[in-house]
Motif scaffolding. Structure first.
Motif, PDB file in Angstrom:
ATOM      1  N   UNK A   1       4.633  27.252  60.575  1.00 24.96           N
ATOM      2  CA  UNK A   1       5.935  26.888  59.747  1.00 24.96           C
ATOM      3  C   UNK A   1       6.214  28.247  58.861  1.00 24.96           C
ATOM      4  N   UNK A   2       7.844  28.200  59.239  1.00 23.01           N
ATOM      5  CA  UNK A   2       8.476  29.569  58.396  1.00 23.01           C
ATOM      6  C   UNK A   2       8.341  29.343  56.986  1.00 23.01           C
ATOM      7  N   UNK A   3       8.295  30.283  56.113  1.00 21.58           N
ATOM      8  CA  UNK A   3       8.229  30.395  54.782  1.00 21.58           C
ATOM      9  C   UNK A   3       9.469  30.769  54.376  1.00 21.58           C
ATOM     10  N   UNK A   4       9.896  30.041  53.104  1.00 17.89           N
ATOM     11  CA  UNK A   4      11.471  29.931  52.889  1.00 17.89           C
ATOM     12  C   UNK A   4      11.430  31.441  52.013  1.00 17.89           C
ATOM     13  N   UNK A   5      12.406  32.286  52.031  1.00 15.07           N
ATOM     14  CA  UNK A   5      12.363  33.205  50.931  1.00 15.07           C
ATOM     15  C   UNK A   5      12.324  32.967  49.513  1.00 15.07           C
ATOM     16  N   UNK A   6      11.634  33.521  48.520  1.00 18.52           N
ATOM     17  CA  UNK A   6      11.595  33.217  47.242  1.00 18.52           C
ATOM     18  C   UNK A   6      12.796  34.122  46.597  1.00 18.52           C
ATOM     19  N   UNK A   7      13.534  33.210  45.740  1.00 17.57           N
ATOM     20  CA  UNK A   7      14.613  33.789  44.837  1.00 17.57           C
ATOM     21  C   UNK A   7      14.070  34.250  43.411  1.00 17.57           C
ATOM     22  N   UNK A   8      14.174  35.496  43.088  1.00 17.08           N
ATOM     23  CA  UNK A   8      13.636  36.083  41.831  1.00 17.08           C
ATOM     24  C   UNK A   8      14.955  36.657  40.900  1.00 17.08           C
ATOM     25  N   UNK A   9      14.860  36.557  39.626  1.00 13.06           N
ATOM     26  CA  UNK A   9      15.944  37.282  38.874  1.00 13.06           C
ATOM     27  C   UNK A   9      15.279  38.692  38.438  1.00 13.06           C
ATOM     28  N   UNK A  10      16.468  39.642  38.937  1.00  9.13           N
ATOM     29  CA  UNK A  10      16.048  41.036  38.654  1.00  9.13           C
ATOM     30  C   UNK A  10      16.808  41.724  37.635  1.00  9.13           C
ATOM     31  N   UNK A  11      17.970  40.941  37.122  1.00  9.75           N
ATOM     32  CA  UNK A  11      18.863  41.502  36.287  1.00  9.75           C
ATOM     33  C   UNK A  11      19.416  40.444  35.457  1.00  9.75           C
ATOM     34  N   UNK A  12      19.605  40.660  34.080  1.00  8.37           N
ATOM     35  CA  UNK A  12      20.220  39.783  33.095  1.00  8.37           C
ATOM     36  C   UNK A  12      21.538  40.425  32.492  1.00  8.37           C
ATOM     37  N   UNK A  13      22.496  39.776  32.388  1.00  8.46           N
ATOM     38  CA  UNK A  13      23.837  40.253  31.536  1.00  8.46           C
ATOM     39  C   UNK A  13      24.160  39.039  30.650  1.00  8.46           C
ATOM     40  N   UNK A  14      24.164  39.221  29.265  1.00  9.59           N
ATOM     41  CA  UNK A  14      24.283  38.273  28.351  1.00  9.59           C
ATOM     42  C   UNK A  14      25.889  38.565  27.306  1.00  9.59           C
ATOM     43  N   UNK A  15      26.493  37.714  27.309  1.00 14.58           N
ATOM     44  CA  UNK A  15      27.484  37.806  26.063  1.00 14.58           C
ATOM     45  C   UNK A  15      27.289  36.563  25.268  1.00 14.58           C
ATOM     46  N   UNK A  16      26.852  36.555  24.048  1.00 12.72           N
ATOM     47  CA  UNK A  16      26.428  35.155  23.224  1.00 12.72           C
ATOM     48  C   UNK A  16      27.319  35.505  21.808  1.00 12.72           C
ATOM     49  N   UNK A  17      27.517  34.397  21.291  1.00 15.50           N
ATOM     50  CA  UNK A  17      28.106  34.409  19.963  1.00 15.50           C
ATOM     51  C   UNK A  17      27.018  35.386  18.672  1.00 15.50           C
ATOM     52  N   UNK A  18      25.861  35.070  19.066  1.00 14.53           N
ATOM     53  CA  UNK A  18      24.730  35.783  18.215  1.00 14.53           C
ATOM     54  C   UNK A  18      24.226  37.360  18.806  1.00 14.53           C
ATOM     55  N   UNK A  19      25.031  37.763  19.799  1.00 13.85           N
ATOM     56  CA  UNK A  19      24.539  39.116  20.231  1.00 13.85           C
ATOM     57  C   UNK A  19      25.196  39.477  21.665  1.00 13.85           C
ATOM     58  N   UNK A  20      25.675  40.635  21.538  1.00  9.25           N
ATOM     59  CA  UNK A  20      26.187  41.096  23.034  1.00  9.25           C
ATOM     60  C   UNK A  20      25.293  42.061  23.672  1.00  9.25           C
ATOM     61  N   UNK A  21      24.770  41.519  24.892  1.00  9.66           N
ATOM     62  CA  UNK A  21      23.766  42.224  25.609  1.00  9.66           C
ATOM     63  C   UNK A  21      22.589  41.824  25.378  1.00  9.66           C
ATOM     64  N   UNK A  22      21.539  41.819  26.421  1.00  7.61           N
ATOM     65  CA  UNK A  22      20.178  41.152  26.225  1.00  7.61           C
ATOM     66  C   UNK A  22      19.524  41.285  24.872  1.00  7.61           C
ATOM     67  N   UNK A  23      19.380  42.660  24.725  1.00  2.00           N
ATOM     68  CA  UNK A  23      18.446  43.138  23.565  1.00  2.00           C
ATOM     69  C   UNK A  23      18.930  42.381  22.121  1.00  2.00           C
ATOM     70  N   UNK A  24      20.040  42.368  22.023  1.00  2.00           N
ATOM     71  CA  UNK A  24      20.953  41.978  20.666  1.00  2.00           C
ATOM     72  C   UNK A  24      20.823  40.456  20.640  1.00  2.00           C
ATOM     73  N   UNK A  25      20.941  39.859  21.895  1.00  2.00           N
ATOM     74  CA  UNK A  25      20.930  38.390  21.797  1.00  2.00           C
ATOM     75  C   UNK A  25      19.338  37.898  21.632  1.00  2.00           C
ATOM     76  N   UNK A  26      18.584  38.546  22.387  1.00  2.00           N
ATOM     77  CA  UNK A  26      17.444  38.255  22.209  1.00  2.00           C
ATOM     78  C   UNK A  26      16.652  38.281  20.630  1.00  2.00           C
ATOM     79  N   UNK A  27      16.679  39.497  20.300  1.00  2.00           N
ATOM     80  CA  UNK A  27      16.420  39.654  18.916  1.00  2.00           C
ATOM     81  C   UNK A  27      16.944  38.696  17.769  1.00  2.00           C
ATOM     82  N   UNK A  28      18.295  38.473  17.758  1.00  2.00           N
ATOM     83  CA  UNK A  28      18.771  37.247  17.168  1.00  2.00           C
ATOM     84  C   UNK A  28      18.219  36.090  17.263  1.00  2.00           C
ATOM     85  N   UNK A  29      18.024  35.593  18.535  1.00  2.00           N
ATOM     86  CA  UNK A  29      17.681  34.187  18.784  1.00  2.00           C
ATOM     87  C   UNK A  29      16.068  33.996  18.217  1.00  2.00           C
ATOM     88  N   UNK A  30      15.176  35.139  18.570  1.00  2.00           N
ATOM     89  CA  UNK A  30      13.833  35.065  17.735  1.00  2.00           C
ATOM     90  C   UNK A  30      14.041  34.974  16.422  1.00  2.00           C
TER      91      UNK A  30
END
Length: 435
Positions: free
Chosen positions: A1-30
């Protein structure tokens, strides 16, 4: 039986009201910092709702060329910027990949409202000769997919989805399908921005916006004082790759796997039939081959309305048992971003997997005792995370559920390479040095 390819996330881009960019957003959220406040993009004093989540200091001229600015609505400008950040985070240079091996799937609930309003004003006040030719596509729901694919030369399978708040999950699921079908590299997610008078009137027509003028009391999901939601602008675009292809190119990040997904549609109001959300949750778990006991946390939809909140809480209790799993709603700090909200929740879930911590649901101090869920409030909760469920529900009956799982071999804590998003990424500098 063939194995389906696994989809993984390798990059994140965020623009949120509490932070532009992943670092700023995540720090504000925590830290529990909210981006909700009185609208500044227009004067809201004559409207019954005056609060929104606006992006802090987003200047499209920093990220886009002078040629693109007059062609695009704010929603597309945000989408193009966060796409650049996601590609940089993934250390992926599209010029080094086959154009037919890359695709784009975005979700939009409103299209380019602000652009459309401006051109309609020109039509009414000046005449048809003053209407921009770019109006023909700048307003359209599919414009973000089109502009992203053109900008980066991506000619693989691409599409656009319109399912309101559920759209961000649906877009990621469609990208996963394309990876399973053989396309190794996909951009997917959602961004919305309709904070202009025309867009505001359209949102008010739904009757779900909070009328509170206090940012700390306006959007209270699963609370006894729930009175509606606060809308916002922004969202997230993610890079999804075939896991083997990501490893072959030595991708620096592997945030997690898109392990399962399902959608359902609620019956018409007044039909007497119950919500179909439980069915979507269970089907997503089945798709991920995960037992409910394996789910470590839930990023809930959290409508901020008593009826929908009750439906969601009952579905969670039915699947996981009363108080059976920690639940959080970090969008209480951004407002509901429509199509952007669900993809932003997935980004937050992936960051939570990486750091082993669940952000708290801001502003909520009195969770409704009638809702038997373990809502994370007050402070973030340190917890071992391997499998997380994300839920999104769109107006009109759309239900979507998506399961993300930590990479194989990860203990569910901060062992994944740190994200590299930079809010100062400029036009034409997307990760070319380290692809």
């Amino acid at each position: 039986m063939s194995v389906k390819p696994v989809a993984v996330v390798t990059g994140i881009g965020i623009a949120a009201p509490n932070g532009l960019g992943t670092d700023a957003y995540w720090a504000s959220t925590l830290e529990g910092r909210s981006g909700i406040g009185r609208i500044t993009r227009f004067d809201p004093k004559d409207y019954p709702a005056v609060l929104a989540g606006e992006l802090p200091g987003f200047d499209p001229a920093r990220y886009l060329s002078d040629r693109l600015l007059p062609q695009t609505d704010r929603v597309t400008q945000i989408s193009l910027a966060v796409t650049d950040w996601a590609l940089a985070d993934a250390a992926a240079d599209p010029k080094r990949l086959s154009e037919y091996d890359m695709g784009v799937v975005t979700a939009s609930a409103s299209g380019g409202f602000e652009f459309g309003q401006r051109e309609l004003e020109n039509l009414w006040s000046k005449g048809r000769r003053y209407v921009s030719a770019y109006q023909s596509f700048a307003w359209f729901y599919a414009v973000n997919t089109g502009q992203i694919s053109i900008r980066h030369g991506m000619r693989g399978p691409s599409s656009a989805l319109v399912t309101e708040q559920a759209g961000g999950l649906d877009a990621l699921a469609q990208a996963r399908r394309q990876i399973r079908a053989g396309t190794p590299f996909m951009l997917a997610g959602g961004v919305d921005a309709s904070l202009c008078p025309w867009g505001w009137v359209a949102q008010l027509a739904g009757g779900r916006l909070s009328r509170s003028e206090d940012p700390a009391r306006a959007y209270l999901p699963f609370e006894t004082r729930a009175c509606g939601f606060v809308p916002g602008e922004g969202g997230a675009i993610l890079v999804l790759e075939d896991k083997d292809a990501a490893r072959a190119r030595k991708a620096p990040n592997m945030y997690g796997e898109i392990a399962g997904y399902a959608a359902s549609f609620d019956p018409a109001p007044g039909s007497g039939r119950s919500s179909a959300l439980r069915r979507a949750i269970q089907a997503a778990l089945d798709d991920a081959e995960a037992d409910p006991s394996e789910v470590d946390a839930v990023f809930a939809d959290g409508a901020g309305l008593p009826g929908p909140d009750k439906d969601e809480a009952q579905a969670l209790s039915a699947v996981f048992g009363p108080y059976g799993v920690p639940v959080t709603v970090p969008k209480s700090m951004t407002g509901r971003l429509y199509s952007g909200g669900a993809s932003l929740d997935v980004a937050a879930a992936l960051l939570a997997l990486q750091d082993g911590i669940l952000p708290a649901t801001a502003h909520v101090s009195r969770p409704s005792p009638d809702l038997e869920i373990d809502l994370v409030v007050g402070e973030p909760r340190r917890i071992a995370l391997r499998t997380v469920l994300v839920i999104a529900r769109g107006e009109g009956g759309f239900n979507s559920a998506l399961v993300v799982r930590a990479p194989a071999g990860s203990p569910g804590s901060a062992t994944v390479p740190a994200h590299q998003n930079q809010t100062h990424t400029s036009h034409g500098s997307i990760g070319g040095n380290n692809a």
